[in-house]
Design a protein around this motif. Structure first.
Motif, PDB file in Angstrom:
ATOM      1  N   ASN A 196       0.826  -1.205   0.000  1.00 35.87           N
ATOM      2  CA  ASN A 196       0.000   0.000   0.000  1.00 35.87           C
ATOM      3  C   ASN A 196       0.859   1.253   0.000  1.00 35.87           C
ATOM      4  OD1 ASN A 196      -2.852  -0.115  -0.168  1.00 35.87           O
ATOM      5  ND2 ASN A 196      -2.954  -1.154   1.808  1.00 35.87           N
ATOM      6  N   MET A 197       1.992   1.195   0.705  1.00 35.35           N
ATOM      7  CA  MET A 197       2.845   2.379   0.817  1.00 35.35           C
ATOM      8  C   MET A 197       3.320   2.866  -0.545  1.00 35.35           C
ATOM      9  SD  MET A 197       6.518   3.041   2.691  1.00 35.35           S
ATOM     10  CE  MET A 197       6.230   1.793   3.922  1.00 35.35           C
ATOM     11  N   PHE A 198       3.865   1.964  -1.352  1.00 37.62           N
ATOM     12  CA  PHE A 198       4.418   2.441  -2.602  1.00 37.62           C
ATOM     13  C   PHE A 198       3.307   2.852  -3.563  1.00 37.62           C
ATOM     14  CE2 PHE A 198       3.839  -1.716  -4.688  1.00 37.62           C
ATOM     15  CZ  PHE A 198       3.667  -1.345  -6.015  1.00 37.62           C
ATOM     16  N   ARG A 199       2.112   2.247  -3.445  1.00 36.64           N
ATOM     17  CA  ARG A 199       1.007   2.662  -4.309  1.00 36.64           C
ATOM     18  C   ARG A 199       0.475   4.038  -3.905  1.00 36.64           C
ATOM     19  NH1 ARG A 199      -0.137  -1.200  -7.848  1.00 36.64           N
ATOM     20  NH2 ARG A 199       0.600  -3.295  -7.337  1.00 36.64           N
ATOM     21  N   VAL A 200       0.440   4.321  -2.611  1.00 40.97           N
ATOM     22  CA  VAL A 200       0.051   5.655  -2.157  1.00 40.97           C
ATOM     23  C   VAL A 200       1.066   6.683  -2.645  1.00 40.97           C
ATOM     24  CG1 VAL A 200      -0.214   7.142  -0.139  1.00 40.97           C
ATOM     25  CG2 VAL A 200      -1.283   4.891  -0.161  1.00 40.97           C
ATOM     26  N   ILE A 201       2.353   6.348  -2.558  1.00 35.52           N
ATOM     27  CA  ILE A 201       3.404   7.258  -3.015  1.00 35.52           C
ATOM     28  C   ILE A 201       3.233   7.554  -4.504  1.00 35.52           C
ATOM     29  CG2 ILE A 201       5.882   7.434  -3.488  1.00 35.52           C
ATOM     30  CD1 ILE A 201       6.319   5.953  -0.814  1.00 35.52           C
ATOM     31  N   VAL A 202       2.998   6.503  -5.295  1.00 34.93           N
ATOM     32  CA  VAL A 202       2.804   6.699  -6.730  1.00 34.93           C
ATOM     33  C   VAL A 202       1.538   7.519  -6.983  1.00 34.93           C
ATOM     34  CG1 VAL A 202       2.368   5.540  -8.932  1.00 34.93           C
ATOM     35  CG2 VAL A 202       4.105   4.641  -7.379  1.00 34.93           C
ATOM     36  N   ASP A 203       0.465   7.240  -6.228  1.00 30.12           N
ATOM     37  CA  ASP A 203      -0.765   8.036  -6.347  1.00 30.12           C
ATOM     38  C   ASP A 203      -0.478   9.519  -6.116  1.00 30.12           C
ATOM     39  OD1 ASP A 203      -2.407   5.901  -6.886  1.00 30.12           O
ATOM     40  OD2 ASP A 203      -3.214   5.719  -4.864  1.00 30.12           O
ATOM     41  N   LEU A 204       0.227   9.822  -5.021  1.00 26.67           N
ATOM     42  CA  LEU A 204       0.505  11.211  -4.667  1.00 26.67           C
ATOM     43  C   LEU A 204       1.387  11.886  -5.714  1.00 26.67           C
ATOM     44  CD1 LEU A 204       1.083  10.883  -0.814  1.00 26.67           C
ATOM     45  CD2 LEU A 204      -0.884  11.919  -1.954  1.00 26.67           C
ATOM     46  N   PHE A 205       2.408  11.160  -6.178  1.00 26.50           N
ATOM     47  CA  PHE A 205       3.291  11.740  -7.187  1.00 26.50           C
ATOM     48  C   PHE A 205       2.550  11.987  -8.492  1.00 26.50           C
ATOM     49  CE2 PHE A 205       7.511  11.156  -5.190  1.00 26.50           C
ATOM     50  CZ  PHE A 205       8.109  12.296  -5.700  1.00 26.50           C
ATOM     51  N   ASP A 206       1.784  10.985  -8.939  1.00 25.57           N
ATOM     52  CA  ASP A 206       1.070  11.118 -10.209  1.00 25.57           C
ATOM     53  C   ASP A 206       0.093  12.274 -10.175  1.00 25.57           C
ATOM     54  OD1 ASP A 206       2.355   9.043 -11.371  1.00 25.57           O
ATOM     55  OD2 ASP A 206       0.692   7.644 -11.348  1.00 25.57           O
ATOM     56  N   VAL A 207      -0.874  12.172  -9.266  1.00 26.06           N
ATOM     57  CA  VAL A 207      -1.960  13.152  -9.233  1.00 26.06           C
ATOM     58  C   VAL A 207      -1.445  14.513  -8.789  1.00 26.06           C
ATOM     59  CG1 VAL A 207      -4.200  13.695  -8.238  1.00 26.06           C
ATOM     60  CG2 VAL A 207      -3.639  11.322  -8.812  1.00 26.06           C
ATOM     61  N   GLY A 208      -0.614  14.533  -7.741  1.00 27.09           N
ATOM     62  CA  GLY A 208      -0.128  15.797  -7.201  1.00 27.09           C
ATOM     63  C   GLY A 208       0.738  16.572  -8.163  1.00 27.09           C
ATOM     64  N   THR A 209       1.485  15.866  -9.005  1.00 26.53           N
ATOM     65  CA  THR A 209       2.361  16.555  -9.958  1.00 26.53           C
ATOM     66  C   THR A 209       1.603  17.010 -11.182  1.00 26.53           C
ATOM     67  OG1 THR A 209       4.317  15.323  -9.234  1.00 26.53           O
ATOM     68  CG2 THR A 209       4.400  16.315 -11.429  1.00 26.53           C
ATOM     69  N   ASP A 210       0.886  16.101 -11.828  1.00 23.99           N
ATOM     70  CA  ASP A 210       0.263  16.433 -13.108  1.00 23.99           C
ATOM     71  C   ASP A 210      -0.821  17.492 -12.968  1.00 23.99           C
ATOM     72  OD1 ASP A 210      -0.162  15.428 -16.115  1.00 23.99           O
ATOM     73  OD2 ASP A 210      -2.110  15.801 -15.205  1.00 23.99           O
ATOM     74  N   THR A 211      -1.730  17.305 -12.018  1.00 27.59           N
ATOM     75  CA  THR A 211      -2.873  18.210 -11.959  1.00 27.59           C
ATOM     76  C   THR A 211      -2.458  19.639 -11.614  1.00 27.59           C
ATOM     77  OG1 THR A 211      -3.277  17.491  -9.684  1.00 27.59           O
ATOM     78  CG2 THR A 211      -4.543  16.405 -11.409  1.00 27.59           C
ATOM     79  N   THR A 212      -1.578  19.797 -10.632  1.00 20.33           N
ATOM     80  CA  THR A 212      -1.192  21.149 -10.215  1.00 20.33           C
ATOM     81  C   THR A 212      -0.312  21.829 -11.257  1.00 20.33           C
ATOM     82  OG1 THR A 212      -1.323  20.460  -7.900  1.00 20.33           O
ATOM     83  CG2 THR A 212      -0.150  22.503  -8.365  1.00 20.33           C
ATOM     84  N   SER A 213       0.651  21.105 -11.816  1.00 24.51           N
ATOM     85  CA  SER A 213       1.521  21.729 -12.819  1.00 24.51           C
ATOM     86  C   SER A 213       0.740  22.049 -14.096  1.00 24.51           C
ATOM     87  CB  SER A 213       2.708  20.820 -13.145  1.00 24.51           C
ATOM     88  OG  SER A 213       2.298  19.596 -13.723  1.00 24.51           O
ATOM     89  N   THR A 214      -0.225  21.208 -14.457  1.00 27.76           N
ATOM     90  CA  THR A 214      -1.059  21.491 -15.626  1.00 27.76           C
ATOM     91  C   THR A 214      -1.924  22.725 -15.379  1.00 27.76           C
ATOM     92  OG1 THR A 214      -1.112  19.159 -16.282  1.00 27.76           O
ATOM     93  CG2 THR A 214      -2.848  20.575 -17.159  1.00 27.76           C
ATOM     94  N   THR A 215      -2.451  22.866 -14.156  1.00 25.64           N
ATOM     95  CA  THR A 215      -3.226  24.064 -13.825  1.00 25.64           C
ATOM     96  C   THR A 215      -2.366  25.322 -13.921  1.00 25.64           C
ATOM     97  OG1 THR A 215      -4.618  22.747 -12.337  1.00 25.64           O
ATOM     98  CG2 THR A 215      -4.733  25.134 -12.105  1.00 25.64           C
ATOM     99  N   LEU A 216      -1.122  25.252 -13.446  1.00 25.33           N
ATOM    100  CA  LEU A 216      -0.213  26.391 -13.578  1.00 25.33           C
ATOM    101  C   LEU A 216       0.049  26.726 -15.045  1.00 25.33           C
ATOM    102  CD1 LEU A 216       2.422  25.654 -10.765  1.00 25.33           C
ATOM    103  CD2 LEU A 216       0.861  27.620 -10.867  1.00 25.33           C
TER     104      LEU A 216
END
Length: 488
Positions: free
Chosen positions: A284-304
């Motif tokens: 679960n840990m590494f999947r949460v990390i990948v979730d956070l990296f994927d969603v947290g990076t793409d959505t915010t940087s795309t909004t910027l």
């Protein structure tokens, strides 16, 4: 039986099975186009039209709840408009809070683990654990604010080095946002030129531009094993990200001290020691990390990236933001969260970007575990349900001139903020985006500090860049564009 006989008989068997399954479907299904045998309505989405636009044509014809059949057996329910979406995700939130497990790519990547595609009690505990962890490591706190301000200074140095020449700055924005996630998860920042970091960003790009509800591999899994399968490129990108996460977890284990919790991974390692935290394991840990990296990076940087594009093409808006910053903050210190009440126009500009860009026009898929009554229809159990946020954020019955960029819609005549209940870019209900507070912090601090120092201009002699949305995967990206970043 010869190979020829199998080839001739197999399609007939498929059609018979398909018809049998359709006859066993519950009555009173939502309306929708007639599906073809075996492929269903999948051929309707083989063109280049953005998927969210393809779906809107069904709203006009059938209403706010539409049924499609994609592939041989998969019911897909489209839900449009604020009224229906609110009823499903808020009033019937417990019915619609689940993620599907039948889609091949989701099953292959997530195995029911992590935050985005987990289900049941384990998911609830994991989501709560992650929210607490994000709060512990700075979301809404001074420590994270300072980290974002530091990263904004590094971005400013990078932008200044371009000397006002036309550049595509989206990779810089991605790396800046990814570094905030890296700091929370691993306690360190990564150098923009680090090959592993660059590959991490490339993998995120692959996942967010390829994964789509229209991918035939979801409904015909055997296609994923063909040499040119798009699903294969996603699996490779996800595996590479997983290897990186596992490597960093291993490094943390070697230096772990339960009395000195440094970051998100350490918090996980400490929780592993408690028997009542059985959902907290490395899988679960590494999947949460990948979730956070994927969603947290793409959505915010795309909004910027969208915000900068809108500011370039609406220089009057950019000038108002800069004037507000100059009058309330000046140039002697960085823009901080404490300035938010005085920077109402900047805040309105961010909200208008989230509305108009609508970078996630379709909420990650939901499902129901049983046949469910909704708005006079029966939603078959295990249907894939897609909530169409774009139908809310650009609804002409809600927003005046919805296709225009107009931050003033979020302000009163006196220039004070005006809340809009229909602004739901992070979705609503039990599965709404848990990173929305972090995203809003980043958007305000990155954009505010960039506008304090720079003006974004269309390169001389170049046409006005397009503001049409490109929707090939999960998020709506702007068309590639260059910008001149000119110091104020």
């Amino acid at each position: 039986m010869t190979a020829l006989e199998v080839f001739l008989i197999a399609p007939v068997v498929c059609i018979i099975l398909y018809t049998f399954v359709l006859r066993r479907s519950p009555r009173n299904l939502p309306p929708g186009p007639t599906p073809l045998p075996v492929v269903g309505n999948l051929l309707d989405f083989s063109g280049s039209t953005p998927l969210y636009k393809d779906f809107l044509k069904y709203k006009d014809k059938y209403g706010d709840i539409v049924r499609l059949v994609l592939g041989p057996l998969q019911n897909v329910i489209l839900v449009f408009g604020h009224k229906a979406i609110h009823k499903a995700l808020i009033e019937q939130g417990n019915d619609f809070k689940y993620r599907p497990t039948s889609l091949f790519i989701i099953k292959k990547l997530f195995h029911g683990k992590g935050i985005t595609f987990g289900n049941g009690d384990a998911h609830q505990k994991l989501r709560k654990f992650t929210l607490v962890a994000l709060k512990d490591f700075g979301v809404g706190k001074k420590s994270l604010e300072e980290r974002i301000q530091d990263e904004a200074r590094i971005v400013a140095e990078e932008l200044e080095s371009y000397g006002g020449q036309p550049r595509d700055i989206r990779k810089t924005l991605q790396r800046a946002v990814a570094n905030i996630i890296a700091g929370i998860i691993y306690g360190t920042r990564l150098d923009y030129g680090d090959p592993e970091f660059i590959r991490l960003i490339q993998n995120i790009d692959t996942i967010f531009t390829v994964v789509s509800a229209r991918l035939p591999e979801n409904f015909f899994p055997f296609l994923a094993y063909l040499p040119n399968s798009k699903a294969r490129t996603v699996f490779n990108a996800f595996d590479d990200m997983s290897r990186y996460a596992r490597k960093r977890i291993k490094e943390h284990r070697a230096t772990f001290n339960p009395d000195n919790i440094r970051d998100f991974v350490d918090l996980y390692l400490k929780a592993e020691e408690h028997e009542d935290e059985e959902e907290v394991d490395e899988e679960n840990m590494f999947r949460v990390i990948v979730d956070l990296f994927d969603v947290g990076t793409d959505t915010t940087s795309t909004t910027l990236a969208w915000a900068i594009l809108y500011l370039m093409t609406n220089p009057d808006v950019q000038e108002k933001c800069q004037k507000e910053i100059k009058e309330n903050v000046g140039s002697g210190r960085a823009v901080s969260l404490s300035d938010k009440e005085q920077l109402q126009y900047l805040d309105a500009t961010i909200k208008e970007t989230l509305r108009l860009a609508c970078i996630a026009p379709l909420v990650p898929p939901h499902t129901v575990l049983e046949d469910t009554q909704f708005e006079g229809y029966t939603i078959p159990k295990e249907s894939t349900i897609l909530f169409h946020l774009n139908s809310v954020l650009t609804d002409p019955n809600i927003w005046e001139t919805p296709e225009e960029f107009h931050p003033e819609r979020f302000l009163t005549e006196e220039g004070k903020k005006k809340e809009k209940e229909f602004l739901i870019p992070f979705s609503i209900g039990p599965r709404s985006c848990l990173g929305k507070h972090l995203a809003m912090m980043e958007l305000f601090l990155f954009l505010g500090n960039m506008l304090q120092r720079f003006t974004f201009k269309i390169p001389p002699g170049c046409p006005t860049p397009s503001v049409e949305r490109v929707h090939t995967g999960i998020t709506c990206q702007p068309h590639p564009y260059h910008v001149c970043v000119v110091p104020n």
